[in-house]
Design an enzyme around this catalytic site. Structure first.
Site, PDB file in Angstrom:
ATOM      1  CE  LYS B  78      -8.302   0.282   1.211  1.00  8.94           C
ATOM      2  NZ  LYS B  78      -6.870   0.564   0.932  1.00  8.94           N
ATOM      3  CB  SER B 173      -6.662   4.490   0.376  1.00 11.81           C
ATOM      4  OG  SER B 173      -6.099   3.236   0.142  1.00 11.81           O
ATOM      5  CB  SER B 197      -3.096   2.389   1.185  1.00  9.98           C
ATOM      6  OG  SER B 197      -3.063   3.349   0.156  1.00  9.98           O
TER       7      SER B 197
END
Lengths: 109, 526
Positions: B78, B173, B197
């Site tokens: 990420k 997210s 997330s």
């Protein structure tokens, strides 16, 4: 109750981030309203919890030995304005203009 | 075929025996990334360095000196983890062009074990959001939007409408990471989990999403959102793989003083056959408002599954659940207000051209660099931290946090081993529908089922369970005791085996260069 213009201005100064428009202020109002639900909870005699690891973890200090460093070049690489080994900032100790002197959204509210 | 197997059981063996080489794996993944570009899962693809790492891995395999299961395995990270020499943006204008001078500890660990870093995945700006729709590089598309399973359940559109205007979100997210794993462009991906997330997009994308116990995996190099709740998250296609990743990442890090000092021993998951000694708790408060009837039915079916297999299944109560979102809202914005203070344009990241004073440069930099969501949270956080509000809001929230954490302690002390709950309120929403509500409202709604585990620091995992009536993934969540990941993953693996979640059948997308994937159908749970 609504947040006063003084507090809004104070927040912009502290955060160095602006509300930009009425939507920004509305967003804060809603956030406060939402947070007010906390007061429904009875917390008499309850200690604040700083960390979930409070029972098993002691924040320790390590030995004051230099184990790494000497990376000035790498650290300066990402800075836009520098001179030799200094980060260069515009002049300091100049306060932001007071609310009345600003040309911001809050002026008109 | 190697792309579909489990790491320990199939891929590692294939690499050792030379049936597939690390370079081939890497090239295949890179090609897939290109052909699935429309998903927008990746912000940066590190093609050259990945191929170099793959070649080095190949040399090690040739010499019979492979570093372990992860040697040669393509992974994605990420874009809020620092990666040396590779741009790290947090999907924000504030960090566009920022090249990390160091690797996050978890990234270093992956590289030290020979993993091949394909690139950085897309997210909501600074990991604030539950849709992966609010980053500066645009939203991530859920690969299931392009699956046969979703398309055959879609209402046929008129010819004039754009074929894929009804694509669905990944959740967030860590949406980019979830999409990357779901679409086979990597074998595993790192996400982060502060309020759900990692588990939320895992549920929407039909992959395994593990949130480890707070303090187990180092946060050094993970750009912080909420220091007291953030953890690196693991996304994989099966529970066994999550255990492999956990084994390679967990453990004390002298650079992160919030990691516990106990020795961590990596483990292999046993194949549980007898669940009669297990006690599963069903927290009644997780029957939250807005929970879809589909997920409610699935949750019930899962509880029955355990019951019929001999486990003890009991209803339990976590009375402060409904306050966890409010508590999170205050603590999160407060910590964000503090953490975002570092972005001033001076040492790294975006810098405004304003030169009149330091303060005016800082203010302009932050106005230009942050989106509305980030700025909103900073301002709210600063409000709650004002002297006149500190006790009323911030300290109050810290007290409520203790009550929430205590709820879990009480339940686990009563003999319950694992909690079973839904992960999300429903299946993935179409993007056009999702953006009708603002980020804060969405996050408040979507985080309700995942957030409390972060509040209490407990390990939790999403296991893909079945497809919804719309053909989209539905997942269920298991929450375990602190640092009992082995038990948590063992139960999750047993459940995974029972439900036999179907493999995604990605279809050719007419507008783009995409290959057709053929899979054998497996019996599904629904």
């Amino acid at each position: 109750q609504k947040v006063s213009v003084e507090v809004l201005g104070h927040l912009e100064h502290l955060a160095l981030v602006d509300f930009r428009d009425s939507e920004g202020v509305e967003r804060l109002q809603k956030a406060i309203q939402f947070a007010d639900q906390l007061h429904e909870v009875n917390t008499d005699g309850v200690e604040p919890m700083d960390s979930v690891l409070e029972d098993r973890w002691c924040l320790y200090l390590r030995e004051d030995d230099v184990t790494e460093g000497n990376c000035t070049k790498e650290l300066l690489e990402n800075a836009r304005e520098k001179v030799e080994e200094y980060f260069v900032a515009p002049p300091g100790n100049i306060p932001l203009p007071k609310l009345e002197e600003q040309d911001t959204f809050l002026q008109g509210s | 075929a190697a792309l579909k197997g489990g790491l320990r059981s199939q891929v590692s063996a294939a690499l050792k025996e030379g049936r597939v080489t690390p370079t081939e794996l890497c090239q295949r993944c890179l090609a897939l990334i290109k052909s699935t570009k429309f998903l927008n899962a990746y912000i940066t693809v590190a093609e050259e360095t990945a191929l170099k790492q793959a070649r080095e891995s190949e040399e090690r395999y040739k010499r019979g000196q492979s570093l372990g299961i992860l040697d040669g395995i393509p992974v994605a990270v990420k874009d809020n983890f620092n990666t040396a020499g590779i741009e790290t943006t947090c999907a924000s204008n504030m960090l566009k062009g920022y090249i990390s001078p160091y690797n996050a500890t978890v990234v270093q660990k992956l590289l030290d074990q020979g993993a091949v870093l394909l690139g950085k995945t897309n997210l909501d700006e600074f990991a604030m959001g539950s849709g992966s729709t609010d980053g500066v590089f645009g939203p991530v598309r859920n690969p299931w939007s392009y699956s046969k399973q979703y398309k055959e359940k879609s209402v046929p559109k008129s010819h004039s409408e754009d074929e894929d205007s009804n694509w669905v979100i990944t959740g967030g997210s860590s949406g980019g990471s979830a999409a990357a794993v779901s679409s086979f462009t990597c074998f595993a991906a790192l996400g982060s989990d502060t309020g759900g997330s990692t588990r939320n997009p895992a549920a929407h994308c039909g992959v395994v999403g593990l949130k480890p116990t707070y303090g187990l995996i180092s946060r050094h190099g993970l750009i912080p959102l909420v220091n007291s709740m953030d953890v690196p998250g693991i996304l994989t296609r099966c529970v066994d793989d999550a255990a492999v990743l956990l084994g390679s990442l967990a453990g004390h890090d002298p650079k992160d003083s919030t990691t516990i000092q106990d020795d961590f021993k990596p483990f292999e998951l046993p194949n549980l056959t007898d669940v009669s000694k297990l006690s599963i708790g069903i927290p009644k408060e997780y029957h939250a408002p807005g929970l879809s009837s589909e997920i409610l039915a699935l949750w019930s079916k899962a509880a029955d599954l355990f019951k019929n297999a001999g486990a003890k299944v009991v209803e339990v109560s976590l009375p402060h659940t409904r306050y966890s979102i409010v508590c999170y809202h205050v603590l999160c914005t407060a910590e964000v207000a503090s953490n975002m203070a570092r972005f001033d344009g001076l040492e790294y990241g975006h810098r405004s051209d304003k030169k009149e004073s330091t303060e005016s440069m800082y203010a302009a930099t932050r106005r230009e660099g942050f989106n509305d969501v980030v700025r909103g949270r900073i301002l709210s956080g600063n409000y709650f931290l004002l002297k006149q509000n500190y006790e009323k809001y911030f300290v109050k929230a810290l007290k409520v946090r203790r009550l929430i954490a205590n709820d879990f302690v009480k339940v686990f002390r009563s003999g319950v081993d694992i909690l079973l709950t839904p992960t999300t309120l429903s299946d993935a929403a179409p993007y056009m529908e999702f953006i009708q509500e603002d980020n804060r409202t969405r996050s408040a709604q979507d985080d309700i089922l995942t957030q409390a585990a972060n509040m209490a620091g407990l390990p939790a995992i999403n296991v893909p369970t079945a497809l919804s009536a719309r053909g989209l993934p539905l997942g269920l969540q298991f929450i375990g005791r602190s640092f009992q990941e082995k038990q948590l993953l063992t139960v999750a693996k047993w459940f995974e085996k029972q439900v036999q979640f179907p493999v995604i059948q990605l279809e050719e997308v007419k507008r783009h260069d995409s290959s057709v994937f053929q899979h054998q159908k497996s019996a599904s749970f629904s």
